[in-house]
Design a protein around this motif. Structure first.
Motif, PDB file in Angstrom:
ATOM      1  N   ILE A 264       0.837  -1.207   0.000  1.00 46.75           N
ATOM      2  CA  ILE A 264       0.000   0.000   0.000  1.00 46.75           C
ATOM      3  C   ILE A 264       0.863   1.244   0.000  1.00 46.75           C
ATOM      4  N   TRP A 265       1.832   1.236   0.911  1.00 48.00           N
ATOM      5  CA  TRP A 265       2.661   2.436   1.035  1.00 48.00           C
ATOM      6  C   TRP A 265       3.487   2.680  -0.218  1.00 48.00           C
ATOM      7  N   SER A 266       3.967   1.617  -0.830  1.00 47.75           N
ATOM      8  CA  SER A 266       4.773   1.836  -2.029  1.00 47.75           C
ATOM      9  C   SER A 266       3.892   2.332  -3.173  1.00 47.75           C
ATOM     10  N   ALA A 267       2.656   1.851  -3.238  1.00 50.97           N
ATOM     11  CA  ALA A 267       1.749   2.359  -4.280  1.00 50.97           C
ATOM     12  C   ALA A 267       1.418   3.831  -4.021  1.00 50.97           C
ATOM     13  N   LEU A 268       1.232   4.153  -2.720  1.00 46.50           N
ATOM     14  CA  LEU A 268       0.978   5.555  -2.360  1.00 46.50           C
ATOM     15  C   LEU A 268       2.132   6.444  -2.803  1.00 46.50           C
ATOM     16  N   PHE A 269       3.345   5.961  -2.515  1.00 48.35           N
ATOM     17  CA  PHE A 269       4.505   6.769  -2.895  1.00 48.35           C
ATOM     18  C   PHE A 269       4.660   6.860  -4.404  1.00 48.35           C
ATOM     19  N   ALA A 270       4.355   5.762  -5.085  1.00 48.64           N
ATOM     20  CA  ALA A 270       4.419   5.809  -6.546  1.00 48.64           C
ATOM     21  C   ALA A 270       3.460   6.876  -7.060  1.00 48.64           C
ATOM     22  N   ALA A 271       2.244   6.942  -6.474  1.00 48.29           N
ATOM     23  CA  ALA A 271       1.270   7.953  -6.904  1.00 48.29           C
ATOM     24  C   ALA A 271       1.780   9.359  -6.611  1.00 48.29           C
ATOM     25  N   ALA A 272       2.393   9.522  -5.432  1.00 40.82           N
ATOM     26  CA  ALA A 272       2.894  10.846  -5.059  1.00 40.82           C
ATOM     27  C   ALA A 272       4.024  11.293  -5.990  1.00 40.82           C
ATOM     28  N   ILE A 273       4.915  10.334  -6.300  1.00 36.01           N
ATOM     29  CA  ILE A 273       6.021  10.671  -7.199  1.00 36.01           C
ATOM     30  C   ILE A 273       5.478  11.044  -8.579  1.00 36.01           C
ATOM     31  N   LEU A 274       4.495  10.269  -9.024  1.00 37.31           N
ATOM     32  CA  LEU A 274       3.867  10.551 -10.319  1.00 37.31           C
ATOM     33  C   LEU A 274       3.274  11.953 -10.334  1.00 37.31           C
ATOM     34  N   ALA A 275       2.557  12.284  -9.274  1.00 33.76           N
ATOM     35  CA  ALA A 275       1.922  13.612  -9.193  1.00 33.76           C
ATOM     36  C   ALA A 275       2.982  14.708  -9.230  1.00 33.76           C
ATOM     37  N   ALA A 276       4.071  14.486  -8.480  1.00 27.58           N
ATOM     38  CA  ALA A 276       5.125  15.508  -8.443  1.00 27.58           C
ATOM     39  C   ALA A 276       5.728  15.704  -9.827  1.00 27.58           C
ATOM     40  N   VAL A 277       5.944  14.572 -10.530  1.00 31.90           N
ATOM     41  CA  VAL A 277       6.526  14.663 -11.875  1.00 31.90           C
ATOM     42  C   VAL A 277       5.568  15.407 -12.814  1.00 31.90           C
ATOM     43  N   LEU A 278       4.271  15.083 -12.729  1.00 33.08           N
ATOM     44  CA  LEU A 278       3.287  15.722 -13.616  1.00 33.08           C
ATOM     45  C   LEU A 278       3.227  17.227 -13.369  1.00 33.08           C
ATOM     46  N   VAL A 279       3.155  17.604 -12.087  1.00 31.98           N
ATOM     47  CA  VAL A 279       3.113  19.036 -11.764  1.00 31.98           C
ATOM     48  C   VAL A 279       4.409  19.708 -12.221  1.00 31.98           C
ATOM     49  N   GLY A 280       5.530  18.970 -12.054  1.00 32.15           N
ATOM     50  CA  GLY A 280       6.816  19.512 -12.497  1.00 32.15           C
ATOM     51  C   GLY A 280       6.839  19.756 -14.000  1.00 32.15           C
ATOM     52  N   ILE A 281       6.242  18.833 -14.765  1.00 26.87           N
ATOM     53  CA  ILE A 281       6.203  19.007 -16.227  1.00 26.87           C
ATOM     54  C   ILE A 281       5.406  20.260 -16.577  1.00 26.87           C
ATOM     55  N   ILE A 282       4.261  20.449 -15.900  1.00 22.97           N
ATOM     56  CA  ILE A 282       3.442  21.651 -16.187  1.00 22.97           C
ATOM     57  C   ILE A 282       4.227  22.910 -15.814  1.00 22.97           C
ATOM     58  N   SER A 283       4.944  22.863 -14.703  1.00 24.66           N
ATOM     59  CA  SER A 283       5.751  24.036 -14.312  1.00 24.66           C
ATOM     60  C   SER A 283       6.770  24.371 -15.390  1.00 24.66           C
ATOM     61  N   LEU A 284       7.351  23.312 -15.943  1.00 23.80           N
ATOM     62  CA  LEU A 284       8.364  23.515 -16.972  1.00 23.80           C
ATOM     63  C   LEU A 284       7.744  24.167 -18.207  1.00 23.80           C
ATOM     64  N   ILE A 285       6.593  23.639 -18.634  1.00 29.91           N
ATOM     65  CA  ILE A 285       5.896  24.220 -19.799  1.00 29.91           C
ATOM     66  C   ILE A 285       5.527  25.668 -19.500  1.00 29.91           C
ATOM     67  N   GLN A 286       5.079  25.899 -18.259  1.00 22.08           N
ATOM     68  CA  GLN A 286       4.727  27.259 -17.853  1.00 22.08           C
ATOM     69  C   GLN A 286       5.921  28.197 -17.996  1.00 22.08           C
ATOM     70  N   ARG A 287       7.062  27.737 -17.466  1.00 19.48           N
ATOM     71  CA  ARG A 287       8.233  28.600 -17.495  1.00 19.48           C
ATOM     72  C   ARG A 287       8.639  28.935 -18.927  1.00 19.48           C
ATOM     73  N   VAL A 288       8.667  27.894 -19.770  1.00 14.79           N
ATOM     74  CA  VAL A 288       9.079  28.117 -21.160  1.00 14.79           C
ATOM     75  C   VAL A 288       8.087  29.041 -21.870  1.00 14.79           C
ATOM     76  N   THR A 289       6.782  28.777 -21.671  1.00  5.75           N
ATOM     77  CA  THR A 289       5.762  29.568 -22.379  1.00  5.75           C
ATOM     78  C   THR A 289       5.811  31.027 -21.952  1.00  5.75           C
ATOM     79  N   LEU A 290       5.809  31.264 -20.630  1.00  7.60           N
ATOM     80  CA  LEU A 290       5.784  32.646 -20.154  1.00  7.60           C
ATOM     81  C   LEU A 290       7.066  33.376 -20.541  1.00  7.60           C
ATOM     82  N   LYS A 291       8.156  32.628 -20.589  1.00  3.87           N
ATOM     83  CA  LYS A 291       9.405  33.260 -20.992  1.00  3.87           C
ATOM     84  C   LYS A 291       9.337  33.691 -22.449  1.00  3.87           C
ATOM     85  N   ARG A 292       8.788  32.817 -23.278  1.00  2.00           N
ATOM     86  CA  ARG A 292       8.666  33.166 -24.694  1.00  2.00           C
ATOM     87  C   ARG A 292       7.674  34.303 -24.902  1.00  2.00           C
ATOM     88  N   MET A 293       6.698  34.418 -24.005  1.00  3.04           N
ATOM     89  CA  MET A 293       5.742  35.519 -24.108  1.00  3.04           C
ATOM     90  C   MET A 293       6.306  36.803 -23.509  1.00  3.04           C
TER      91      MET A 293
END
Lengths: 297, 262
Positions: A264-293
């Protein structure tokens, strides 16, 4: 690099607390067993045992890390059903289940963001929608998703829709809301002066939207999408519970059926890591987009 | 004869009453004013006197409740659609996601100019406001005074004959303001635009204008119209001349008279 020290300090504090809790929560079982065997345990033996039980009440951090490693890399590389020997992902690995969750999350997030976007445009440009849509959107979020998810699955199933889509729709149900709220605010960010200015140029509604409202809303859109993608992940996991066709949600559920707390705990952590990576990807797109704008200084 | 004498802006018996939660507010009462081509007319008065409202009526951003107004012989709406005027707001209002040149191109894009003509016009107006070479900068890289100059360039880019300016230098410090006033006069002389200029500052109004419209509040109305005896050629130190001081004195008197009602 200055920011790394406070982060490490917090992580160390959490780990210390966690280990302390591990000893405290698992000692009863260890002491009970020792008493029945008539053995006297030293403190170090007690501590060592609380951290190596196969079904502890609270697994120790290192047990979770080992399980994460075993159920990803080790399973795929050495397992009988692993990728190395069969060429397909093992149905016992977190990579397999993580991918099932991730694909439904992506689809749900795309549907939810699209829907949120369309609703926000409608709310900003149409008086009737402005007055009517938002209360329903808010009401939709007050219903516990755990109660709604099985009904969505059943209804869609009776319509012949099964597989990825029902889970994605539950993910979309959670992720459209932050996008609506953020985009309505973003599309209304231009002030009266900027709108008057557009009028002095005799700009059409479409031009005002494309050249003023939409670019103004970009920072809001990204903030909403970060919340939205995390919500989509939660929605997918909840959607997986009644479907029972793989995914991190199923790992969580089967772990709890069989008392596999480490799983259970490892699945929980896998979900948390996944969420962090996904949010990180959006942050990256945000940074690139706003910089280009030219909006990130 | 007929063309040259026809007023560019002609308001007769203009009234505007806003319906607010606290009851009706009489923002403009019986305003009669004609502005001829090439004039520089300043509107001065305390807040609530309707000077900005009048400018906004000319620009078709507010609708009068009574009276008539024509701009270039047309209704304000027709004039706006015919791009008769450029409007400079109190804040520069440049889009942060566009470069200075991109901001100046914005109205040109909306009005459907070709790309080549957009670039050519942007260059021309940037030179006109002394910002040549800053086209590729983003607004935040420019000072407040430069941003306001860029917004004036944007209002000039599509060759409207009328320039309406609503306290364009109100947020800038005195030194920058003097400099911009000088530049604005220079620009007015070169382009021969008709300018309507709203301000709080007596020296600014007297220094810039060929005619000063003094307004007073509650209800917003014209209390005095002063034709400036100053020559069109105006170095900054004209502000120490007796003529200048006399006009400024008359403006001050007009403003004071308007306050007696309170």
């Amino acid at each position: 690099m200055r920011s790394i020290l406070p982060i490490l300090t917090v992580v160390a504090a959490i780990l210390a607390l966690w280990y302390a809790a591990t000893i405290q929560m698992n000692r009863a079982w260890t002491e009970d067993r020792a008493a029945r065997a008539g053995v006297e345990l030293s403190f170090t033996e007690l501590v060592a045992d609380t951290m190596s039980q196969s079904r502890p009440r609270l697994p120790a951090p290192h047990q979770v890390v080992v399980e994460l490693w075993d159920s990803t890399v080790v399973e795929e590389m050495t397992g009988r059903r692993g990728w190395w020997s069969t060429g397909t992902l093992s149905n016992r690995s977190l990579i397999h289940h993580g991918w099932i969750t991730l694909s439904a999350t992506f689809l749900g997030f795309a549907i939810g963001t699209g829907l949120g976007f369309v609703l926000a445009i409608g709310i900003v440009h149409n008086r009737a929608m402005d007055a009517s849509v938002m209360p329903w959107a808010i009401a939709s979020q007050t219903i516990p998703i755990i109660a709604l998810a099985p009904m969505i699955i059943v209804v869609l199933n009776s319509m012949g829709i099964a597989g990825l889509l029902p889970k994605a729709i539950i993910a979309a149900y959670l992720s459209f809301f932050p996008v609506v709220v953020g985009m309505v605010k973003g599309l209304r960010a231009p002030d009266a002066m900027q709108l008057d200015q557009m009028k002095t140029w005799n700009a059409s509604g479409w031009e005002t939207f494309a050249k003023l409202r939409l670019p103004s809303s970009m920072p809001y859109l990204f903030a909403s999408m970060k919340i939205g993608i995390a919500a989509a992940l939660v929605g997918t996991i909840v959607g997986e519970l009644p479907v029972q066709q793989g995914g991190l949600g199923v790992r969580l559920l089967s772990g709890s059926y069989y008392g596999q707390t480490v799983q259970i705990w490892s699945a929980l952590f896998a979900a948390a890591i996944l969420a962090a990576v996904l949010v990180g990807i959006i942050s990256l797109i945000q940074r690139v987009t706003l910089k280009r704008m030219g909006m990130a200084q | 004869m007929k063309q040259a004498d026809a007023p560019v802006i002609d308001a007769q018996g203009l009234n505007l009453i806003f319906q607010t939660a606290d009851g009706p507010v009489h923002a403009l009462k019986d305003v009669d004013l004609s502005i001829r081509k090439g004039e520089f007319v300043s509107f001065i008065g305390p807040s609530g006197c309707g000077k900005t409202t009048f400018l906004r009526v000319i620009a078709d951003l507010e609708q009068p409740t009574a009276g008539t107004i024509t701009v270039n012989g047309m209704s304000p709406e027709a004039a706006r659609k015919a791009r008769a005027y450029g409007y400079v707001f109190q804040a520069a209002g440049l889009y942060p996601w566009r470069t200075i040149e991109g901001n100046i191109r914005l109205p040109l894009e909306i009005m459907g100019f070709s790309r080549a003509e957009q670039a050519e016009r942007a260059q021309r107006v940037l030179e006109l406001v002394d910002l040549a070479g800053f086209g590729r900068k983003f607004p935040w890289q420019l000072s407040g005074g430069m941003q306001q100059r860029a917004s004036i360039a944007r209002a000039l880019a599509f060759d409207a004959d009328i320039l309406l300016m609503d306290e364009p230098f109100g947020a800038l410090d005195e030194i920058v303001r003097d400099h911009l006033n000088e530049q604005l006069l220079e620009l007015w002389k070169r382009t021969e635009k008709t300018i309507g200029f709203v301000t709080h500052s007596i020296p600014e109004a007297v220094y810039l204008s060929t005619r000063i419209v003094v307004m007073s509040p509650r209800p917003g109305r014209i209390s005095d119209i002063i034709d400036s005896p100053l020559p069109r050629e105006r170095p900054l130190d004209i502000r120490d001349s007796p003529e200048f001081i006399e006009v400024a004195h008359r403006v001050r008197e007009g403003l004071r008279a308007g306050h007696v009602d309170d």
